[in-house]
Scaffold this active site. Structure first.
Site, PDB file in Angstrom:
ATOM      1  N   CYS A 123       2.711  -0.853  -7.893  1.00  0.00           N
ATOM      2  CA  CYS A 123       3.723  -0.281  -6.974  1.00  0.00           C
ATOM      3  C   CYS A 123       5.019  -0.101  -7.425  1.00  0.00           C
ATOM      4  CB  CYS A 123       3.811  -0.873  -5.514  1.00  0.00           C
ATOM      5  SG  CYS A 123       2.270  -0.512  -4.463  1.00  0.00           S
ATOM      6  N   GLY A 127       0.816  -1.318  -0.022  1.00  0.00           N
ATOM      7  CA  GLY A 127      -0.090  -0.078  -0.071  1.00  0.00           C
ATOM      8  C   GLY A 127       0.849   1.208   0.081  1.00  0.00           C
ATOM      9  N   SER A 128       0.322   2.388   0.474  1.00  0.00           N
ATOM     10  CA  SER A 128       0.992   3.774   0.282  1.00  0.00           C
ATOM     11  C   SER A 128       1.957   3.734   1.586  1.00  0.00           C
ATOM     12  CB  SER A 128       0.129   4.710   0.535  1.00  0.00           C
ATOM     13  OG  SER A 128      -0.576   4.855   1.471  1.00  0.00           O
ATOM     14  N   GLY A 182       1.181   2.496   5.386  1.00  0.00           N
ATOM     15  CA  GLY A 182       2.280   1.629   6.058  1.00  0.00           C
ATOM     16  C   GLY A 182       2.642   2.081   7.214  1.00  0.00           C
ATOM     17  N   GLU A 239       5.448  -3.694   2.237  1.00  0.00           N
ATOM     18  CA  GLU A 239       5.816  -3.379   0.891  1.00  0.00           C
ATOM     19  C   GLU A 239       5.107  -2.364   0.691  1.00  0.00           C
ATOM     20  OE1 GLU A 239       5.026  -2.626  -2.554  1.00  0.00           O
ATOM     21  OE2 GLU A 239       4.152  -4.536  -2.800  1.00  0.00           O
TER      22      GLU A 239
END
Length: 245
Positions: free
Chosen positions: A57, A1-2, A6, A23
């Site tokens: 991502c 995710g962003s 995170g 991640e």
């Protein structure tokens, strides 16, 4: 995710010292060296940036091309962008679909408009499409530099800044000049030369003449704000264990 999400996960885990693997986002730089063949690399570069309409991502988010071949690379990628059908994924000739939600759709449009105000030129795209969904035409933008939002932020959508450089040390510094560090790639007719440059990128994965080549047996994770720990391979499994001596 962003990265923002995170950080919230990490903060929620901190009181009980929960172990985390994160991640997070990326602002992946791809560097095209002066000896690359524009016609050979253009299609791989395009899909490295625009697969899933850029909603990956580790997709290419910034493209640095040596000044001697900058225009031929732009022209070759523009020809691909103009030939790709964007629309309903149930139609067999559709290659790119919509943005996932309105918030992301609005954000990518905002970044494109900001790039125009900053002097960027939309070689292709630069506008939304009809069709009853969150469709944005594949957008290639030239004339930008670091300090503009489309270059500095993770767009997570079908808009790619293509920047020019002249000096290899300068472009490595520019590519590394971010808090992100998920992945990156270097493109050249010499794999040895490209690998030497790729080894200087501050990121979890550095590819040569390819991008988005994620495989289950190789560790995948990010440096800096792009994550903690890795997924995949025995290294990823070890992240779910507690070593006892």
């Amino acid at each position: 995710g962003s990265v923002a999400t995170g950080k919230k996960v990490a903060a929620a885990a901190a009181p009980d010292l929960k172990r985390v693997t994160l991640e997070l986002g990326g602002n992946d730089a791809a560097i095209v060296l002066d000896d690359a063949d524009p016609k050979q690399v253009a299609e791989k570069l395009f899909w490295g940036a625009f697969s899933n309409s850029g909603q990956i991502c580790s997709a290419i988010k910034r493209l640095y091309v040596h000044e001697s071949i900058h225009q031929p690379v732009v022209d070759a990628m523009a020809a691909i962008a103009k030939s790709v059908k964007v629309g309903d994924g149930m139609q067999p000739d559709t290659l790119l679909g919509p943005l996932n939600n309105k918030m992301q759709f609005d954000r990518v449009n905002e970044l494109i408009e900001d790039a125009k105000r900053a002097g960027g030129r939309c070689v292709t795209g630069g506008a939304t499409l009809g069709g009853g969904g969150y469709f944005i035409a594949p957008t290639l933008v030239t004339g930008l530099a670091e300090g503009t939002r489309l270059v500095d932020e993770e767009q997570f959508g079908p808009a790619l800044p293509i920047l020019s450089y002249g000096n290899i040390d300068d472009v490595i510094e520019r590519a590394n000049g971010t808090m992100y560090g998920l992945s990156g790639s270097v493109w050249s007719s010499s794999t040895e030369r490209a690998a030497e440059v790729a080894s200087q990128l501050e990121c979890g994965t550095a590819w040569v003449n390819q991008h988005l080549a994620i495989v289950p047996n190789a560790p995948f994770g990010g440096a800096k704000w792009s994550g903690i720990g890795v997924e995949n391979g025995p290294w990823g499994l070890l992240g779910f264990t507690e070593l006892q001596t």
